[in-house]
Design a protein around this motif. Structure first.
Motif, PDB file in Angstrom:
ATOM      1  N   ASP A   3     -31.273  18.668 -19.969  1.00 40.82           N
ATOM      2  CA  ASP A   3     -32.163  17.608 -20.429  1.00 40.82           C
ATOM      3  C   ASP A   3     -32.869  16.975 -19.240  1.00 40.82           C
ATOM      4  O   ASP A   3     -34.016  16.546 -19.346  1.00 40.82           O
ATOM      5  N   ASP A  30     -19.586  12.122 -23.409  1.00 36.93           N
ATOM      6  CA  ASP A  30     -20.864  11.446 -23.615  1.00 36.93           C
ATOM      7  C   ASP A  30     -22.000  12.071 -22.804  1.00 36.93           C
ATOM      8  O   ASP A  30     -23.167  11.880 -23.124  1.00 36.93           O
ATOM      9  N   GLN A  86     -29.161  24.792 -20.289  1.00 32.78           N
ATOM     10  CA  GLN A  86     -30.339  24.143 -20.850  1.00 32.78           C
ATOM     11  C   GLN A  86     -30.224  22.650 -20.563  1.00 32.78           C
ATOM     12  O   GLN A  86     -29.510  21.925 -21.240  1.00 32.78           O
ATOM     13  N   ASN A 144     -24.211  24.587 -23.564  1.00 33.38           N
ATOM     14  CA  ASN A 144     -25.439  24.692 -24.361  1.00 33.38           C
ATOM     15  C   ASN A 144     -25.224  24.460 -25.855  1.00 33.38           C
ATOM     16  O   ASN A 144     -26.189  24.401 -26.619  1.00 33.38           O
ATOM     17  N   THR A 145     -23.971  24.315 -26.282  1.00 31.00           N
ATOM     18  CA  THR A 145     -23.691  23.985 -27.684  1.00 31.00           C
ATOM     19  C   THR A 145     -23.454  22.489 -27.893  1.00 31.00           C
ATOM     20  O   THR A 145     -23.312  22.040 -29.032  1.00 31.00           O
ATOM     21  N   GLN A 146     -23.410  21.734 -26.794  1.00 28.93           N
ATOM     22  CA  GLN A 146     -23.097  20.313 -26.908  1.00 28.93           C
ATOM     23  C   GLN A 146     -24.340  19.480 -27.184  1.00 28.93           C
ATOM     24  O   GLN A 146     -25.439  19.818 -26.724  1.00 28.93           O
ATOM     25  N   GLU A 147     -24.169  18.418 -27.924  1.00 25.80           N
ATOM     26  CA  GLU A 147     -25.292  17.555 -28.294  1.00 25.80           C
ATOM     27  C   GLU A 147     -25.250  16.241 -27.528  1.00 25.80           C
ATOM     28  O   GLU A 147     -25.378  15.154 -28.089  1.00 25.80           O
ATOM     29  N   VAL A 148     -25.053  16.350 -26.214  1.00 25.72           N
ATOM     30  CA  VAL A 148     -25.051  15.184 -25.327  1.00 25.72           C
ATOM     31  C   VAL A 148     -25.989  15.487 -24.161  1.00 25.72           C
ATOM     32  O   VAL A 148     -26.304  16.649 -23.895  1.00 25.72           O
ATOM     33  N   PRO A 149     -26.454  14.457 -23.438  1.00 25.98           N
ATOM     34  CA  PRO A 149     -27.361  14.707 -22.308  1.00 25.98           C
ATOM     35  C   PRO A 149     -26.709  15.583 -21.240  1.00 25.98           C
ATOM     36  O   PRO A 149     -25.541  15.392 -20.887  1.00 25.98           O
TER      37      PRO A 149
END
Length: 499
Positions: free
Chosen positions: A183, A126, A181, A153-158
């Protein structure tokens, strides 16, 4: 910089280490305690962003950055968060405080998964915490850290980076091979200069300052962020004008054939800031254009009706106009680069013993002067973009870090105020202090925006009698109006929109 709250200080990696070491060795707060404070503040923030029960993966190196991550993992585990910790270099050579925090973590009864990178099994998480490499990084990131960054950097979580995103140089904002990268970047003790230079702005995400117990006497910044809250608190109340000339006059020396738009934008910008008197000095051949566009502005033509650019023969007439009433001078918008105009501009700068804001083509003329010593009693604000900065001082400006250092150096050496435009915009002062914009300024890079900014700075210089405050308010006013425009409109921003 005494009036700037410490929370707006921007510090280098060396300055951050100095604060840390002095707090430990002289003030008596040990490193383990500072790590606990840092981790507590970061854990509180992460908890404010995510629901209890969230599953986080913590990537850890072996230095104190990993120790901060372990404190956060321990605290979140006590609040119902599920924790996985991955050590990129194993646990055999951890720093003393990090090793101690690993011991505390292992004393808990919680089900905390501890892995080495070789055993890491990518699955659904998460959120991610980057505790791999901190402010000490000075060379390109190598495997396995670079491999972990690629996965992160490929994950779509904070993604929460601790102190500085791994791979980002804390001072220059340059990426060292590759970088996380983030957030959110949770900066401990002080904001880092690199967050706002080069790739730092796009890499760091939202920067959150986690205050530590550093005594103020140890805080020695490289620069400070420009923010309306402290700028307004540091400003004197503007004098109430009894009549339109009471606050002084801003004289604008601008324009040449084909470039009258720059003078028009600058004059409108000055007028919008609420000055009582604005005088545009123009070659007589351009007067008709300005009469149609600038009804409310006083125009003072020089030369003959055939003159469509400034010449050396206009110098005495212009100096006489400027001497009529006290004020300041803005010179440069749309002047052009004819040889006669260059000589005219240089003569004005050599002979006018007053306050001058030098912009655009006037900066080019200044760069061609063999001796550009200011007249006695004169104060100068220079507003170059990076290319003009390079030409002006005949030095390379390869990136934002070069721009910052050169701006500080030359402002101090030449006893001037330098507003170095770009992303970020940087204000250098006579005392060697520097101030940066901490917001997006790339929208102002198109033609015309510099003329508007010059007008605003000139107007605020008259209002507050401070070259530094003039630059701050000019930048802040432009940003505020841009924000307002985007709330109310769609489409691209034009210079007229921030007047």
């Amino acid at each position: 910089m005494d009036l700037v709250p410490h929370s707006y200080y921007l510090c280098s990696a060396e300055q951050s280490r100095f604060m840390d070491e002095k707090t430990i060795s002289e003030f008596g707060i040990d490193g383990f305690t500072l790590m606990e404070i840092a981790g507590t503040r970061a854990a509180d923030f992460i908890q404010s962003q995510l629901p209890s029960g969230s599953h986080g993966v913590f990537f850890c190196g072996k230095g104190n950055n990993a120790g901060d991550a372990l404190v956060i993992a321990r605290l979140l585990s006590q609040q119902g968060f599920k924790i996985t910790i991955c050590f990129l270099s194993g646990t055999g050579d951890l720093s003393p405080d990090t090793l101690e925090n690993l011991g505390l973590l292992q004393k808990l009864d919680e089900d905390i998964e501890l892995l080495d990178w070789e055993d890491f099994n990518p699955s659904a998480f998460d959120f991610i915490v980057d505790g791999m490499l901190g402010t000490g990084l000075n060379s390109d990131v190598r495997a396995p850290y670079s491999d972990a960054i690629s996965w992160i950097n490929t994950q779509e979580v904070p993604v929460f980076a601790l102190d500085v995103p791994t791979g980002l140089h804390a001072d220059s904002g340059l990426i060292l091979g590759t970088a996380v990268q983030a957030d959110f970047t949770l900066s401990f003790g002080a904001l880092k200069t690199g967050f706002y230079l080069n790739q730092g702005f796009d890499t760091s995400g939202e920067v959150i300052l986690c205050e530590l117990s550093f005594p103020n006497k140890f805080k020695k910044p490289t620069a400070a962020l420009i923010d309306r809250s402290w700028v307004e608190a540091a400003s004197p109340s503007p004098k109430r004008q009894k009549h339109k000339y009471d606050g002084g006059v801003l004289y604008i020396i601008a324009g040449s054939e084909g470039l009258t738009g720059a003078g028009i934008l600058a004059a409108k910008s000055v007028w919008s800031a609420g000055l009582g008197a604005v005088v545009l000095i123009t070659p007589k051949g351009l007067l008709e254009i300005y009469e149609k566009q600038l009804v409310q502005i006083i125009k003072k033509p020089v030369g003959d009706r055939d003159d469509v650019y400034f010449k050396e023969e206009h110098v005495e007439q212009v100096l006489d106009i400027i001497a009529e009433k006290p004020g300041k001078v803005l010179i440069g918008p749309g002047l052009g680069r004819q040889q006669e105009t260059i000589r005219f501009t240089q003569s004005i700068l050599r002979n006018f013993e007053g306050d001058v804001l030098i912009d655009a083509d006037a900066l080019f003329a200044l760069s061609k002067m063999e001796n550009r010593k200011r007249p006695e009693g004169s104060n100068w604000i220079l507003t170059p973009h990076p290319g003009e900065l390079k030409t002006l001082f005949n030095q390379e400006v390869n990136d934002d870090f070069d721009q910052l250092n050169l701006t500080k150096e030359k402002a101090r050496e030449e006893k001037i105020t330098l507003l170095s435009k770009g992303m970020p915009s940087i204000v250098g002062t006579e005392t060697g202090d520097a101030y940066l914009t901490g917001y997006e300024t790339r929208i102002f890079s198109r033609a015309g925006f510099g003329d508007v900014l010059a007008g605003k700075v000139g107007a605020y210089w008259l209002k507050y009698s401070s070259s530094e405050l003039a630059c701050f308010y000019g930048l802040l006013d432009g940003f505020q109006k841009a924000q307002q425009y985007f709330v109310e409109n769609s489409g691209s921003l034009a210079p007229i929109d921030i007047i």
